[in-house]
Design an enzyme around this catalytic site. Structure first.
Site, short mmCIF file in Angstrom:
data_model
loop_
_atom_site.label_atom_id
_atom_site.label_comp_id
_atom_site.label_asym_id
_atom_site.label_seq_id
_atom_site.Cartn_x
_atom_site.Cartn_y
_atom_site.Cartn_z
N ILE A 71 18.58 52.70 71.60
CA ILE A 71 17.73 52.01 70.65
C ILE A 71 16.31 52.06 71.20
O ILE A 71 16.10 52.19 72.41
CB ILE A 71 18.18 50.55 70.37
CG1 ILE A 71 18.31 49.73 71.65
CG2 ILE A 71 19.49 50.53 69.60
CD1 ILE A 71 18.72 48.29 71.41
N ASP A 72 15.34 51.99 70.32
CA ASP A 72 13.94 52.16 70.72
C ASP A 72 13.51 51.10 71.73
O ASP A 72 14.06 50.00 71.78
CB ASP A 72 13.02 52.08 69.51
CG ASP A 72 13.26 53.21 68.52
OD1 ASP A 72 13.78 54.25 68.95
OD2 ASP A 72 12.94 53.03 67.33
N LYS A 73 12.49 51.42 72.48
CA LYS A 73 11.92 50.50 73.47
C LYS A 73 11.64 49.12 72.88
O LYS A 73 12.02 48.10 73.45
CB LYS A 73 10.63 51.09 74.04
CG LYS A 73 9.87 50.14 74.97
CD LYS A 73 8.51 50.72 75.34
CE LYS A 73 7.69 49.71 76.13
NZ LYS A 73 6.33 50.19 76.41
N THR A 103 12.81 47.80 70.14
CA THR A 103 13.91 47.24 69.36
C THR A 103 14.83 46.51 70.33
O THR A 103 15.18 47.04 71.38
CB THR A 103 14.69 48.35 68.63
OG1 THR A 103 13.82 49.03 67.73
CG2 THR A 103 15.86 47.77 67.86
N ARG A 121 13.29 52.67 60.88
CA ARG A 121 11.84 52.55 60.77
C ARG A 121 11.28 53.57 59.78
O ARG A 121 10.42 53.24 58.94
CB ARG A 121 11.20 52.72 62.15
CG ARG A 121 11.65 51.67 63.15
CD ARG A 121 11.35 52.08 64.58
NE ARG A 121 9.91 52.19 64.82
CZ ARG A 121 9.39 52.69 65.93
NH1 ARG A 121 10.18 53.15 66.90
NH2 ARG A 121 8.08 52.74 66.09
#
Length: 301
Positions: free
Chosen positions: A137-139, A141, A237
């Site tokens: 998962i993104d930084k 998030t 996103r």
């Protein structure tokens, strides 16, 4: 070394060479790109230029990416919010701001550094830089992530992701009011041709499907639950921005004027999968971060 080329478009006209090349290089920092330019790994129209060269439309950029120096991934004593753990898997609740695995520019402070301190028995399928990492998962998030402690578990979890049997539910606060209760976004995602640091809905992109339902509505925002059918980079996103309801606080795809949040309002809230050894279905639920909860309280006032 890998050789790359790119023709400058009107979007990059008059931009600095190092800035343009950083945008074109997925994992490299601007400082690294400046070293490439200094060490003559980069040409513009077959000539060497300095980092501050102003690119012109039609310029042909060519660059070699030097082979990375071997990087040692060190165990670091970083607190982990472990939701579940046994001999095969770990489920962690990742905080916003933490990168999942080391990469150029992020060789410490990552989830992998923390996991290596916590336990040495992580799967090796994804190599030394990504031990145990099955999905990311993104930084910015927050939320639930499953990690494999051995190769058998890794293979099983990866197959479940591939056959879409892993349940992944996210909660996001988006801009604007969505008036219908449910929706499905089926739109292919690939690298944005106008901005190589972004992903976008593009022709010829990889299949990407996101289902969503409305949880709450506010005067200018909507709280939604998103369910991933596929797992593309920045999928939620990109998809929410595509339907003109970008995620609040998203620095890449969101509106410039937004609520006071440190990063995007996106949380991986639920995670469900079949245990690799026992066959038991495991399901986990994570509370929304305090910061997001407070924003929601403020919006109801």
């Amino acid at each position: 070394m890998s050789l790359n080329s790119y023709t400058i478009t009107s979007n990059e006209h008059n931009e600095r060479l190092d800035k343009v090349l950083t945008a074109l290089s997925e994992d490299a920092s601007r400082a690294q790109v400046q070293v490439w330019i200094k060490d003559q790994h980069v040409t513009v129209n077959d000539s060497y230029q300095k980092s501050n060269y102003k690119c012109q439309e039609g310029d042909l950029l060519s660059w070699e990416v030097p082979e990375p120096e071997p990087m040692e991934v060190l165990a670091e004593d970083i607190p982990l919010d472990i939701v579940y753990e046994d001999q095969d898997v770990i489920v962690v609740n990742k905080p916003k701001g933490m990168v999942v695995h080391p990469s150029a520019g992020h060789n410490s402070g990552t989830l992998v550094n923390a996991l290596l301190y916590h336990c040495q028995d992580l799967s090796g399928i994804n190599g030394v830089m990504r031990p145990g990492i099955v999905h990311r998962i993104d930084k910015d998030t927050s939320g639930l992530l499953m990690v494999a402690k051995n190769d058998k578990a890794h293979t099983s979890l990866a197959e479940q992701l591939s056959d879409k049997s892993v349940e992944r539910k996210y909660v996001a606060l988006v801009s604007g009011v969505i008036h219908h209760e449910y929706g499905t976004i089926d739109a292919p995602i690939g690298r944005d041709p106008k901005d190589r640091q972004k992903m976008g809905v593009v022709e010829g992109g990889k299949n990407a499907v996101t289902h969503f339902k409305v949880l709450d509505r506010f005067e200018e925002h909507t709280l939604v639950e998103c369910v991933l059918e596929t797992g593309r980079t920045h999928q939620i996103r990109v998809h929410m921005n595509y339907i003109e309801h970008p995620i609040v606080g998203d620095p890449k795809y969101g509106p410039r004027k937004t609520l006071d949040l440190n990063g995007q309002a996106l949380h991986a809230k639920e995670l469900g999968f079949t245990h690799p050894s026992t066959g038991e279905y495991l399901h986990f639920n994570s509370e929304l971060p305090v910061e997001l909860e407070q924003v929601l309280v403020d919006l109801t006032k």
